[in-house]
Design a protein around this motif. Structure first.
Motif, PDB file in Angstrom:
ATOM      1  N   THR A  56      48.097 -19.916 102.357  1.00 43.25           N
ATOM      2  CA  THR A  56      48.208 -18.661 101.612  1.00 43.25           C
ATOM      3  C   THR A  56      47.608 -17.485 102.375  1.00 43.25           C
ATOM      4  OG1 THR A  56      46.156 -19.040 100.382  1.00 43.25           O
ATOM      5  CG2 THR A  56      48.213 -19.826  99.380  1.00 43.25           C
ATOM      6  N   THR A  57      46.606 -17.737 103.179  1.00 41.63           N
ATOM      7  CA  THR A  57      46.024 -16.662 103.983  1.00 41.63           C
ATOM      8  C   THR A  57      46.757 -16.510 105.309  1.00 41.63           C
ATOM      9  OG1 THR A  57      43.856 -16.895 102.971  1.00 41.63           O
ATOM     10  CG2 THR A  57      43.920 -15.873 105.152  1.00 41.63           C
TER      11      THR A  57
ATOM     12  N   ASN B  71      39.897 -17.463 103.651  1.00 44.27           N
ATOM     13  CA  ASN B  71      40.569 -16.809 102.514  1.00 44.27           C
ATOM     14  C   ASN B  71      39.840 -15.535 102.103  1.00 44.27           C
ATOM     15  OD1 ASN B  71      40.993 -20.063 101.118  1.00 44.27           O
ATOM     16  ND2 ASN B  71      42.585 -18.935 102.174  1.00 44.27           N
ATOM     17  N   ASN B  72      38.546 -15.650 101.845  1.00 43.26           N
ATOM     18  CA  ASN B  72      37.758 -14.498 101.433  1.00 43.26           C
ATOM     19  C   ASN B  72      37.301 -13.682 102.645  1.00 43.26           C
ATOM     20  OD1 ASN B  72      36.747 -12.924  99.324  1.00 43.26           O
ATOM     21  ND2 ASN B  72      34.749 -13.908  99.412  1.00 43.26           N
TER      22      ASN B  72
ATOM     23  N   ASN C  19      37.705 -27.193 101.640  1.00 44.10           N
ATOM     24  CA  ASN C  19      38.205 -26.143 100.743  1.00 44.10           C
ATOM     25  C   ASN C  19      37.183 -25.025 100.555  1.00 44.10           C
ATOM     26  OD1 ASN C  19      40.773 -27.113 100.206  1.00 44.10           O
ATOM     27  ND2 ASN C  19      40.049 -28.428  98.572  1.00 44.10           N
TER      28      ASN C  19
ATOM     29  N   ARG D 203      45.685 -24.097 100.570  1.00 45.95           N
ATOM     30  CA  ARG D 203      44.678 -23.029 100.559  1.00 45.95           C
ATOM     31  C   ARG D 203      44.743 -22.213 101.855  1.00 45.95           C
ATOM     32  NH1 ARG D 203      40.407 -22.034  97.637  1.00 45.95           N
ATOM     33  NH2 ARG D 203      40.454 -24.048  96.593  1.00 45.95           N
ATOM     34  N   LEU D 204      44.827 -22.883 102.985  1.00 45.29           N
ATOM     35  CA  LEU D 204      44.865 -22.188 104.267  1.00 45.29           C
ATOM     36  C   LEU D 204      46.191 -21.445 104.466  1.00 45.29           C
ATOM     37  CD1 LEU D 204      43.307 -21.614 106.869  1.00 45.29           C
ATOM     38  CD2 LEU D 204      44.301 -23.710 107.817  1.00 45.29           C
TER      39      LEU D 204
ATOM     40  N   TYR E 117      37.757 -21.272 101.978  1.00 40.60           N
ATOM     41  CA  TYR E 117      37.735 -20.158 101.028  1.00 40.60           C
ATOM     42  C   TYR E 117      36.755 -19.078 101.486  1.00 40.60           C
ATOM     43  CZ  TYR E 117      36.729 -17.130  97.177  1.00 40.60           C
ATOM     44  OH  TYR E 117      36.533 -16.002  96.437  1.00 40.60           O
TER      45      TYR E 117
END
Length: 144
Positions: free
Chosen positions: A65-66, A10-11, A2, A62-63, A6
């Motif tokens: 969403t991007t 994600n970032n 995670n 988490r993955l 992120y």
């Protein structure tokens, strides 16, 4: 996983998209695609439905969403255009489409119900203060 997803993915798309110099852009876009390559290999090596087996985890959410925004927004608007999920990452593409289209007891169709492609295109375009909203891709997400 995670924390790494992120920071690097994600970032990573934001650090790439909002880079104000070529040096900053390159210092973020290269690790972003190295990370996508790493997740592609991870999925390929494991051969599982989700990132860590047969059940969805926080890492999958988490993955997702991007990656669901990647081809329709980040690729064009944020200049993350080295590779596309749909054409350059076959395992990630299958994983992404499976999550989006699934309506089983585990996901209950929540991924599709909470994905809004036009909102992504418009919102990210406005964030970069450009009046042009990308026309494509022709198909927001391909069927399974």
């Amino acid at each position: 996983m995670n924390e790494w997803v992120y920071d690097k993915i994600n970032n990573g798309v934001y650090k790439t998209g909002f880079a104000s110099t070529q040096e900053a852009y390159l210092s973020n876009v290269v690790p972003l695609f190295e990370s996508l390559d790493r997740v592609e290999k991870h999925l390929n090596d494991r051969g599982t439905k989700y990132l860590f087996g047969d059940h969805i985890t926080e890492a999958d959410i988490r993955l997702f969403t991007t990656l669901i925004r990647f081809d329709v927004a980040y690729y064009t608007i944020f200049k993350c255009n080295y590779k596309m999920i749909r054409s350059d990452y076959p395992r990630l593409h299958t994983w992404l489409r499976s999550l989006y289209w699934e309506e089983n007891n585990e996901t209950k169709g929540v991924f599709k119900k909470t994905t809004h492609f036009e909102t992504y295109k418009e919102g990210y375009t406005r964030a970069l203060r450009t009046p042009i909203i990308p026309y494509g891709p022709a198909v927001d997400i391909m069927p399974l």
